[in-house]
Design a protein around this motif. Sequence first.
Motif, PDB file in Angstrom:
ATOM      1  N   ASN A  11       0.800  -1.362  -0.131  1.00 31.52           N
ATOM      2  CA  ASN A  11      -0.006   0.014   0.028  1.00 31.52           C
ATOM      3  C   ASN A  11       1.080   1.153  -0.026  1.00 31.52           C
ATOM      4  OD1 ASN A  11      -2.086   1.958   0.499  1.00 31.52           O
ATOM      5  ND2 ASN A  11      -2.195   1.533   2.640  1.00 31.52           N
ATOM      6  N   GLY A  12       1.984   1.406   0.635  1.00 32.50           N
ATOM      7  CA  GLY A  12       2.707   2.438   0.779  1.00 32.50           C
ATOM      8  C   GLY A  12       2.248   3.486   1.692  1.00 32.50           C
ATOM      9  N   SER A  13       1.362   3.580   2.836  1.00 35.48           N
ATOM     10  CA  SER A  13       0.952   4.430   3.492  1.00 35.48           C
ATOM     11  C   SER A  13       2.170   5.154   4.381  1.00 35.48           C
ATOM     12  CB  SER A  13      -0.108   4.007   4.500  1.00 35.48           C
ATOM     13  OG  SER A  13       0.496   3.262   5.332  1.00 35.48           O
ATOM     14  N   ASN A  14       3.171   4.417   4.777  1.00 35.70           N
ATOM     15  CA  ASN A  14       4.321   4.952   5.229  1.00 35.70           C
ATOM     16  C   ASN A  14       5.083   5.772   4.276  1.00 35.70           C
ATOM     17  OD1 ASN A  14       4.521   4.369   8.253  1.00 35.70           O
ATOM     18  ND2 ASN A  14       4.189   2.469   7.475  1.00 35.70           N
ATOM     19  N   ALA A  87       9.853   0.482   4.114  1.00 35.55           N
ATOM     20  CA  ALA A  87       8.565   0.917   4.637  1.00 35.55           C
ATOM     21  C   ALA A  87       7.827  -0.008   4.128  1.00 35.55           C
ATOM     22  CB  ALA A  87       8.245   2.535   4.286  1.00 35.55           C
ATOM     23  N   MET A  90       8.542  -6.203   2.002  1.00 35.28           N
ATOM     24  CA  MET A  90       8.554  -7.478   2.728  1.00 35.28           C
ATOM     25  C   MET A  90       9.819  -8.495   2.177  1.00 35.28           C
ATOM     26  SD  MET A  90       6.262  -6.507   4.781  1.00 35.28           S
ATOM     27  CE  MET A  90       5.578  -7.806   5.609  1.00 35.28           C
ATOM     28  N   ILE A 108      10.849   0.045   9.731  1.00 33.38           N
ATOM     29  CA  ILE A 108       9.640   0.338  10.349  1.00 33.38           C
ATOM     30  C   ILE A 108       9.175  -1.284  10.531  1.00 33.38           C
ATOM     31  CG2 ILE A 108       8.143   1.200   8.873  1.00 33.38           C
ATOM     32  CD1 ILE A 108       7.359   2.998  11.388  1.00 33.38           C
ATOM     33  N   HIS A 109       8.576  -1.630  12.016  1.00 34.32           N
ATOM     34  CA  HIS A 109       8.068  -2.807  12.032  1.00 34.32           C
ATOM     35  C   HIS A 109       6.791  -2.620  13.116  1.00 34.32           C
ATOM     36  CE1 HIS A 109       7.521  -7.293  12.058  1.00 34.32           C
ATOM     37  NE2 HIS A 109       7.387  -7.202  13.503  1.00 34.32           N
ATOM     38  N   PRO A 110       5.743  -3.464  12.827  1.00 37.18           N
ATOM     39  CA  PRO A 110       4.565  -3.125  13.585  1.00 37.18           C
ATOM     40  C   PRO A 110       4.296  -3.946  14.844  1.00 37.18           C
ATOM     41  CG  PRO A 110       3.871  -4.456  11.692  1.00 37.18           C
ATOM     42  CD  PRO A 110       5.512  -4.030  11.510  1.00 37.18           C
ATOM     43  N   GLY A 118       8.860 -10.589  11.621  1.00 37.25           N
ATOM     44  CA  GLY A 118       8.413 -11.072  10.486  1.00 37.25           C
ATOM     45  C   GLY A 118       7.172 -10.876   9.711  1.00 37.25           C
ATOM     46  N   ASP A 145      14.267  -8.558  10.884  1.00 36.85           N
ATOM     47  CA  ASP A 145      13.900  -7.609  12.047  1.00 36.85           C
ATOM     48  C   ASP A 145      14.698  -7.745  13.260  1.00 36.85           C
ATOM     49  OD1 ASP A 145      11.674  -6.642  10.165  1.00 36.85           O
ATOM     50  OD2 ASP A 145      10.380  -8.577  11.066  1.00 36.85           O
ATOM     51  N   GLN A 171      -0.736   2.240  12.695  1.00 32.83           N
ATOM     52  CA  GLN A 171      -0.477   3.122  11.245  1.00 32.83           C
ATOM     53  C   GLN A 171      -0.366   4.585  11.765  1.00 32.83           C
ATOM     54  OE1 GLN A 171      -1.309   1.658   7.357  1.00 32.83           O
ATOM     55  NE2 GLN A 171       0.569   0.491   7.818  1.00 32.83           N
ATOM     56  N   GLU A 174       3.128   4.975  13.329  1.00 27.97           N
ATOM     57  CA  GLU A 174       3.786   4.922  12.229  1.00 27.97           C
ATOM     58  C   GLU A 174       4.053   6.206  11.376  1.00 27.97           C
ATOM     59  OE1 GLU A 174       4.369  -0.075  11.362  1.00 27.97           O
ATOM     60  OE2 GLU A 174       3.067   1.261   9.967  1.00 27.97           O
TER      61      GLU A 174
HETATM   62  C1  GAR Z   1       3.507  -1.396   8.021  1.00 32.45           C
HETATM   63  O1  GAR Z   1       2.692  -1.341   9.141  1.00 32.45           O
HETATM   64  C2  GAR Z   1       5.120  -1.825   8.235  1.00 32.45           C
HETATM   65  O2  GAR Z   1       5.505  -1.614   9.651  1.00 32.45           O
HETATM   66  C3  GAR Z   1       4.968  -3.214   8.007  1.00 32.45           C
HETATM   67  O3  GAR Z   1       4.139  -3.324   6.790  1.00 32.45           O
HETATM   68  C4  GAR Z   1       3.206  -2.193   6.909  1.00 32.45           C
HETATM   69  C5  GAR Z   1       3.586  -1.591   5.611  1.00 32.45           C
HETATM   70  O4  GAR Z   1       2.302  -0.568   5.355  1.00 32.45           O
HETATM   71  N1  GAR Z   1       6.229  -3.554   7.965  1.00 32.45           N
HETATM   72  C6  GAR Z   1       6.636  -5.014   8.239  1.00 32.45           C
HETATM   73  O5  GAR Z   1       5.681  -5.734   8.728  1.00 32.45           O
HETATM   74  C7  GAR Z   1       7.929  -5.691   8.017  1.00 32.45           C
HETATM   75  N2  GAR Z   1       8.504  -6.665   8.659  1.00 32.45           N
HETATM   76  P1  GAR Z   1       2.147   0.603   4.273  1.00 32.45           P
HETATM   77  O6  GAR Z   1       2.595  -0.193   2.874  1.00 32.45           O
HETATM   78  O7  GAR Z   1       0.938   1.102   4.159  1.00 32.45           O
HETATM   79  O8  GAR Z   1       3.365   1.430   4.677  1.00 32.45           O
END
Ligand code: GAR
Length: 200
Positions: A11-14, A87, A90, A108-110, A118, A145, A171, A174
């Motif tokens: 998605n790329g919201s970060n 961001a 994966m 960044i990791h949630p 993972g 991670d 999010q 984040e």
């Molecule tokens: C984010 O929540 C990020 O922390 C996570 O993927 C999501 C991407 O969201 N990253 C991981 O799980 C890395 N191990 P986004 O595409 O909307 O930014």
Amino acid sequence: MKKIAVFASGNGSNFQAIIDVVKSGELTAEISLLVCDQPDAYAIDRANAARIPSFVFKAKEYSSKAEYEQAILSELKRYDVEFIVLAGYMRLVGPTLLGAYQGKIVNIHPSLLPAFPGKDAIGQALAAKAKWSGVTIHYVDEGMDTGPIIVQERVKLEEDETRDSLQHKIQQIEHKLYPEILQMLFTQGDVINDTKARAY
Ligand code: GAR
């Protein structure tokens, strides 16, 4: 001005949050390139809308991680990229990129690492009935991670917490925390282990 590449898979919201703070001037960096391993990722549309070039690749079309990372590296060099921001990328970063950008790759990791590393950290926290989870920003090393932690921020899980509600809370953090920490890194150098300052 620091030239950065953002790596994303979905998605790329970060990524969008970083685009927005660069535009507003809160983050003094130039996003030189998006690197994306999923040709249908929405992150690519975000890059196009912001007129940021993207390098999109399919890992399957290369014979090894070393080979596709070499292709990424050529693009990074072409755009004079100095720093890599993962961001939602994966994939594990391999020795080719780690060697070329030592100490200059963050992720960044949630979750509150080392808990729930993972994929699907949010689902893992819910399945474990965790009372707390959160967000971790860390330097990237060869592990999953596992690199040195820069900052963590906690989120409390309610009794009726759902995947959507937890993802929303995580999010929101984040999108605020990543730009803030990147700005600190680019203006003040290394900031490691800010955990205590943020725990409550
Ligand atoms: C984010 O929540 C990020 O922390 C996570 O993927 C999501 C991407 O969201 N990253 C991981 O799980 C890395 N191990 P986004 O595409 O909307 O930014």
